[in-house]
Design a protein around this motif. Structure first.
Motif, PDB file in Angstrom:
ATOM      1  N   VAL A   1       0.847  -1.194   0.000  1.00 18.03           N
ATOM      2  CA  VAL A   1       0.000   0.000   0.000  1.00 18.03           C
ATOM      3  C   VAL A   1       0.885   1.248   0.000  1.00 18.03           C
ATOM      4  CG1 VAL A   1      -1.704   1.296   1.337  1.00 18.03           C
ATOM      5  CG2 VAL A   1      -1.831  -1.188   1.252  1.00 18.03           C
ATOM      6  N   ASN A   2       0.518   2.227  -0.810  1.00 19.96           N
ATOM      7  CA  ASN A   2       1.172   3.529  -0.816  1.00 19.96           C
ATOM      8  C   ASN A   2       0.553   4.358   0.316  1.00 19.96           C
ATOM      9  OD1 ASN A   2       1.139   6.533  -1.623  1.00 19.96           O
ATOM     10  ND2 ASN A   2       2.722   5.657  -2.941  1.00 19.96           N
ATOM     11  N   TYR A   3       1.394   4.880   1.218  1.00 21.33           N
ATOM     12  CA  TYR A   3       0.893   5.587   2.397  1.00 21.33           C
ATOM     13  C   TYR A   3       0.119   6.848   2.038  1.00 21.33           C
ATOM     14  CZ  TYR A   3       4.371   2.594   4.637  1.00 21.33           C
ATOM     15  OH  TYR A   3       5.113   1.521   5.048  1.00 21.33           O
ATOM     16  N   ARG A   4       0.588   7.604   1.077  1.00 20.18           N
ATOM     17  CA  ARG A   4      -0.097   8.844   0.698  1.00 20.18           C
ATOM     18  C   ARG A   4      -1.482   8.538   0.123  1.00 20.18           C
ATOM     19  NH1 ARG A   4       3.100  12.094  -3.283  1.00 20.18           N
ATOM     20  NH2 ARG A   4       4.511  12.126  -1.532  1.00 20.18           N
TER      21      ARG A   4
ATOM     22  N   PHE B   1       6.074   7.731  12.816  1.00 18.02           N
ATOM     23  CA  PHE B   1       7.455   7.751  12.341  1.00 18.02           C
ATOM     24  C   PHE B   1       7.639   8.645  11.117  1.00 18.02           C
ATOM     25  CE2 PHE B   1       6.881   3.503  14.311  1.00 18.02           C
ATOM     26  CZ  PHE B   1       7.591   3.777  15.461  1.00 18.02           C
ATOM     27  N   LYS B   2       6.554   9.238  10.610  1.00 16.15           N
ATOM     28  CA  LYS B   2       6.638  10.121   9.450  1.00 16.15           C
ATOM     29  C   LYS B   2       6.111  11.525   9.743  1.00 16.15           C
ATOM     30  CE  LYS B   2       5.879   8.739   5.198  1.00 16.15           C
ATOM     31  NZ  LYS B   2       7.182   8.736   4.545  1.00 16.15           N
TER      32      LYS B   2
ATOM     33  N   ASN C   1      11.382   8.040   5.504  1.00 20.91           N
ATOM     34  CA  ASN C   1      11.386   8.271   4.060  1.00 20.91           C
ATOM     35  C   ASN C   1      10.598   7.239   3.267  1.00 20.91           C
ATOM     36  OD1 ASN C   1      13.128  10.577   4.224  1.00 20.91           O
ATOM     37  ND2 ASN C   1      14.753   9.148   4.751  1.00 20.91           N
ATOM     38  N   GLU C   2      10.083   6.235   3.941  1.00 22.89           N
ATOM     39  CA  GLU C   2       9.365   5.158   3.262  1.00 22.89           C
ATOM     40  C   GLU C   2       8.052   5.671   2.651  1.00 22.89           C
ATOM     41  OE1 GLU C   2       9.100   0.718   4.756  1.00 22.89           O
ATOM     42  OE2 GLU C   2       7.672   1.977   5.817  1.00 22.89           O
ATOM     43  N   GLU C   3       7.759   5.256   1.432  1.00 19.68           N
ATOM     44  CA  GLU C   3       6.563   5.710   0.720  1.00 19.68           C
ATOM     45  C   GLU C   3       5.457   4.662   0.661  1.00 19.68           C
ATOM     46  OE1 GLU C   3       6.114   8.828  -0.357  1.00 19.68           O
ATOM     47  OE2 GLU C   3       8.095   9.333   0.433  1.00 19.68           O
ATOM     48  N   GLU C   4       5.819   3.392   0.766  1.00 25.92           N
ATOM     49  CA  GLU C   4       4.830   2.322   0.718  1.00 25.92           C
ATOM     50  C   GLU C   4       5.324   1.152   1.557  1.00 25.92           C
ATOM     51  OE1 GLU C   4       4.459   1.438  -3.462  1.00 25.92           O
ATOM     52  OE2 GLU C   4       6.058  -0.032  -3.363  1.00 25.92           O
ATOM     53  N   GLY C   5       4.376   0.275   1.910  1.00 34.66           N
ATOM     54  CA  GLY C   5       4.746  -0.865   2.723  1.00 34.66           C
ATOM     55  C   GLY C   5       3.790  -2.028   2.528  1.00 34.66           C
ATOM     56  N   ILE C   6       4.191  -3.168   3.052  1.00 35.21           N
ATOM     57  CA  ILE C   6       3.399  -4.397   2.982  1.00 35.21           C
ATOM     58  C   ILE C   6       2.695  -4.580   4.326  1.00 35.21           C
ATOM     59  CG2 ILE C   6       3.491  -6.897   2.682  1.00 35.21           C
ATOM     60  CD1 ILE C   6       6.110  -6.387   1.050  1.00 35.21           C
TER      61      ILE C   6
END
Length: 119
Positions: A6-9, A28-29, A65-70
């Motif tokens: 999933v893209n966080y934005r 964390f962001k 700096n992470e933009e997406e995650g599982i």
């Protein structure tokens, strides 16, 4: 839903559209002061523990700096004072906390992730 990228934005935009969520918080962001506190504590101790997960200073930099995650896990329940709380944790340790007054928001998140997320 678990194991989906999933893209966080995009997730935040979806949740904040049409009042699905009261707020969306990524510790964390989003919060510079809190993030700096975490970073200082991690540098002093070598790590911090948040919700039973260990975070090193290096990992905190990566999460910033992470933009997406599982998606690793997800929970839905009563909020601290009112409404409902959704917490989505990702395999890297990134966390998305969601406050809502709509008990169907979790269902909407699940449907959105099923349709928009990447497997």
């Amino acid at each position: 839903m678990l194991g989906t990228t999933v893209n966080y934005r995009e997730l935040r935009d979806f949740l904040l559209t049409d009042g699905k969520a009261e707020w969306v918080f990524m510790p964390f962001k989003d919060n510079t002061f809190l993030r700096e506190q975490y970073q200082q504590e991690a540098k002093q101790k070598g790590f911090i523990i948040e919700d039973d997960w260990d975070y090193s200073p290096t990992l905190l930099d990566v999460l910033q700096n992470e933009e997406e995650g599982i998606i690793h896990d997800c929970s839905f329940g009563p909020g601290r004072n009112e409404g409902y709380s959704i917490v989505i944790r990702f395999t890297t340790g990134q966390v998305v906390r969601i406050k809502t007054f709509d008990n169907y928001t979790m269902n909407r998140v699940f449907e959105w992730i099923s349709g928009k997320g990447q497997n």
